[in-house]
Design a protein around this motif. Structure first.
Motif, mmCIF file in Angstrom:
data_model
loop_
_atom_site.group_PDB
_atom_site.id
_atom_site.type_symbol
_atom_site.label_atom_id
_atom_site.label_comp_id
_atom_site.label_asym_id
_atom_site.label_seq_id
_atom_site.Cartn_x
_atom_site.Cartn_y
_atom_site.Cartn_z
ATOM 1 N N ARG A 265 -33.711 -93.287 -35.335
ATOM 2 C CA ARG A 265 -33.240 -94.164 -34.365
ATOM 3 C C ARG A 265 -33.102 -95.482 -35.221
ATOM 4 N N SER A 266 -33.858 -96.058 -36.147
ATOM 5 C CA SER A 266 -33.986 -97.148 -36.782
ATOM 6 C C SER A 266 -32.957 -97.125 -37.955
ATOM 7 N N ALA A 267 -31.843 -98.060 -38.008
ATOM 8 C CA ALA A 267 -31.024 -98.122 -39.185
ATOM 9 C C ALA A 267 -31.786 -98.402 -40.430
ATOM 10 N N LYS A 268 -32.705 -99.081 -40.449
ATOM 11 C CA LYS A 268 -33.351 -99.418 -41.736
ATOM 12 C C LYS A 268 -34.059 -98.512 -42.396
ATOM 13 N N GLU A 269 -34.238 -97.133 -41.778
ATOM 14 C CA GLU A 269 -35.039 -96.119 -42.387
ATOM 15 C C GLU A 269 -34.384 -95.267 -43.269
ATOM 16 N N VAL A 270 -32.804 -95.601 -43.346
ATOM 17 C CA VAL A 270 -31.911 -94.740 -44.347
ATOM 18 C C VAL A 270 -31.155 -95.971 -45.173
ATOM 19 N N GLU A 271 -31.128 -95.620 -46.477
ATOM 20 C CA GLU A 271 -30.474 -96.375 -47.537
ATOM 21 C C GLU A 271 -29.643 -95.756 -48.081
ATOM 22 N N ASN A 272 -28.423 -96.068 -48.290
ATOM 23 C CA ASN A 272 -27.377 -95.453 -49.187
ATOM 24 C C ASN A 272 -27.574 -95.247 -50.566
ATOM 25 N N GLY A 273 -27.561 -94.092 -51.352
ATOM 26 C CA GLY A 273 -27.940 -94.226 -52.757
ATOM 27 C C GLY A 273 -29.297 -93.663 -52.927
ATOM 28 N N ASP A 274 -29.980 -93.388 -51.757
ATOM 29 C CA ASP A 274 -31.179 -92.841 -51.743
ATOM 30 C C ASP A 274 -31.274 -91.073 -52.000
ATOM 31 N N THR A 275 -32.329 -90.444 -52.741
ATOM 32 C CA THR A 275 -32.135 -89.192 -52.791
ATOM 33 C C THR A 275 -33.183 -88.566 -51.795
ATOM 34 N N ILE A 276 -32.673 -87.343 -51.326
ATOM 35 C CA ILE A 276 -33.258 -86.578 -50.064
ATOM 36 C C ILE A 276 -34.035 -85.312 -51.004
ATOM 37 N N THR A 277 -35.236 -85.318 -50.631
ATOM 38 C CA THR A 277 -35.999 -83.904 -51.432
ATOM 39 C C THR A 277 -36.829 -83.267 -50.333
ATOM 40 N N GLU A 278 -37.287 -81.914 -50.446
ATOM 41 C CA GLU A 278 -37.975 -81.299 -49.525
ATOM 42 C C GLU A 278 -39.298 -81.839 -49.629
ATOM 43 N N ALA A 279 -40.026 -82.046 -48.380
ATOM 44 C CA ALA A 279 -41.361 -82.454 -48.266
ATOM 45 C C ALA A 279 -42.702 -81.824 -49.066
ATOM 46 N N ALA A 280 -42.020 -80.473 -48.844
ATOM 47 C CA ALA A 280 -43.255 -79.370 -49.222
ATOM 48 C C ALA A 280 -43.199 -79.085 -50.712
ATOM 49 N N ASN A 281 -42.082 -79.306 -51.309
ATOM 50 C CA ASN A 281 -41.849 -79.154 -52.868
ATOM 51 C C ASN A 281 -41.055 -80.207 -53.426
#
Length: 598
Positions: A265-281
């Protein structure tokens, strides 16, 4: 889908070279969209994009295509803008691709932004597929443009595909060339997840929608993910591809492009250019994001009604999600109240942000005069960066002021070269070089102070060359310059919204022009309004808005003149008191007019 059969590509071009039309034809040719739901500029889903005929936002779409070799391929097209002010959107899109279609108008030839976007693509080692568009036009000179592309960009003429997006000519050949030339995405589905966030948007129901390209691993619905930049963790609620409407799916594999939502819900929690990875691995390292572009133009944005400040703050947060090159911070002004100091890539970018805030979020805004970032060397040796003229220190504390300079490349028809050189000299330009690209096309390189070209220089080039001229510029750094702060005083009070930093030679001319313009735009009050332009304590221009008159002696029929004199004196005292306490309402048109004063 087999990873070897995926092709991620982008379309790069100068503004108005038919990029959106080509995207439309590719969607039609591959059957990605049916005639019932089709409309022109399909990927340009903003009203502003439809009205102006320009692409503002990058947008992605998944296309299925059966090639001549009998295999079915997945083509992920990431559309890009063409205007110099939206270079950041282009760099984001190219980071998610392996290839790019380079589109050139057959009647206009290679333009400045074509060259700039090509260099962006070459920096990322993308496979380039050159296309000459609009070959059906009566003014098209395909062979000449092919020679231009070969000479300027060094691309073999045999590689160039002639096409007409409007008529549907050459679309099949373009798609075959994409399948043949653009390499499939590298990466391993068995490795830990690495997915690049190349764009995002805000939806009232789903929260933040993240657009991503997978470089390694697999995304699954219900997976716990971590943002490597911020360290925040979320659970994927919805996952899918854009085809071109959102189509939900259970998984996204390496090389694919899609979207996901996590009820953020908060726009500040996502930044373009960031990398998504799996929390467990989690992955060992983040992907290299795209180069962050620094804003070049700054202006203050204030709500007309001070009660709307919080609503404007929320609107800016959401807008920044879909336009990461837009930056802002809170500031206050004695004349306008609380608002924001905002950074833009150019004046068109500023205009688009203003219109989006007013249309999409219902804001009523006041925008101050745009300025650039100056560096102030103080007598103490301290170096300050200021983008707001009101933050400028006292002249006695300043040792030197450093102004930003750019190298500008202007492409123009040869017949307009004389008038263009004259304009460049007027804007404090320093001549660098002239190169004839063909018999009737010239490349001119000039060095300019950035402040001289941000407001209307691009428009002047376009009108002078009947639309055939184009410009691109590159930031070179700061250099010492003889500039001063010009203040506008209204009834002896400094109105900092009109303050600007100008070259000393231009200060008097600009001060007079601004005072004369404000005299026309500020409505008459019951008291006299004095408008002055000043440098430090020295007033260099003055205009007066005459007070509204009231006939206080209308009730006197004849009699002694002293009665009338008494009433006039009383009125004079009243006006003096009014001037002391009265507030002058400055209309929005006055702020906008201040931008256009030469």
């Amino acid at each position: 889908m087999n990873q070897k059969n995926i092709r991620n590509f982008s379309i790069i071009a100068h503004i108005d070279h038919g990029k959106s039309t080509l995207a439309d034809r590719i969607l039609e040719f591959t059957g990605a969209i049916d005639q019932r739901t089709f409309h022109n500029q399909l990927l340009d889903d903003m009203d502003l994009e439809q009205e102006r005929g320009i692409t503002i936002k990058a947008s992605a779409v998944k296309i299925r295509y059966r090639a001549k070799d009998g295999q079915e391929y997945t083509l992920n097209l990431i559309d890009t803008p063409g205007h110099v002010d939206f270079t950041y959107e282009v760099s984001k899109s190219l980071r998610a691709c392996e290839g790019a279609l380079l589109l050139v108008d057959a009647s206009q030839g290679v333009e400045a932004q074509t060259v700039a976007n090509l260099y962006l693509a070459l920096e990322r080692n993308l496979e380039i597929i050159p296309v000459v568009n609009k070959i059906d036009l009566a003014t098209a000179d395909t062979e000449k443009v092919k020679k231009q592309i070969h000479k300027i960009l060094g691309i073999d003429e045999k590689e160039i595909i002639p096409a007409s997006a409007k008529m549907g000519i050459g679309i099949g050949e373009i798609l075959e060339r994409i399948v043949e030339k653009v390499p499939p995405p590298e990466g391993d589905p068995a490795k830990p997840l690495q997915a690049l966030i190349f764009d995002s948007a805000f939806d009232a129901y789903q929260g933040v929608i993240i657009y991503t390209r997978l470089f390694n691993g697999v995304l699954r619905r219900g997976m716990k993910i971590r943002m490597m930049g911020s360290g925040l963790e979320f659970e994927i609620l919805d996952l899918g591809v854009l085809a071109p409407k959102p189509a939900p799916c259970q998984t996204l594999a390496t090389g694919e492009v899609g979207y996901l939502t996590c009820n953020i819900r908060s726009a500040k929690e996502v930044e373009n250019g960031d990398t998504i990875t799996e929390a467990a691995n989690p992955a060992a390292f983040a992907l290299p994001g795209y180069k962050k572009v620094r804003p070049l133009v700054f202006a203050g944005i204030y709500p007309v009604n001070s009660k709307d400040f919080q609503a404007l703050k929320d609107a800016m947060e959401k807008l920044q999600l879909s336009d990461a090159s837009f930056v802002y911070e809170i500031e206050s002004s004695p004349s306008v109240g609380f608002g924001f100091r905002c950074g833009f890539l150019g004046l068109l970018h500023m205009e688009i942000v203003q219109e989006r805030l007013e249309r999409e979020y219902g804001m009523n805004l006041v925008i101050t005069t745009p300025s650039v970032v100056y560096k102030i060397k103080k007598t103490t040796g301290e170096l300050l960066e200021i983008e707001n003229p009101s933050k400028m220190p006292d002249p006695s504390q300043i040792e030197a002021i450093l102004e930003p300079f750019v190298d500008a490349t202007i492409l123009t028809p040869a017949v307009n070269i004389g008038a263009l050189l004259e304009i460049c000299e007027q804007r404090r330009g320093v001549y660098r070089s002239t190169e004839y690209l063909s018999d009737d096309r010239v490349k001119i390189v000039y060095e300019f102070p950035l402040s001289e070209i941000i407001v209307d220089f691009y428009d002047r080039i376009k009108s002078l060359t009947k639309g055939y001229g184009s410009m691109d510029y590159e930031f070179k750094g700061h250099r010492e310059s003889d500039v001063v702060k010009l203040d506008i005083l209204i009834n002896t009070e400094i109105c900092d919204s009109f303050s600007s930093i100008v070259h000393r030679e231009r200060a008097q001319h600009k001060g007079r022009a601004l005072c004369a313009r404000l005299r026309e735009l500020i409505p008459r009050q019951l008291f006299e309004v004095v408008i002055q332009a000043a440098i430090g304590g020295k007033v260099i221009a003055r205009e007066t808005v005459r007070p509204l008159g009231k006939n206080v002696t209308s009730k006197c029929y004849g009699g002694d003149i002293t009665r009338k004199r008494k009433l006039w004196e009383k009125q004079k005292e009243g006006k003096k008191r009014m001037k002391q306490f009265g507030k002058v309402e400055i209309p929005q048109e006055a702020f906008l007019a201040a931008l256009k004063v030469e």
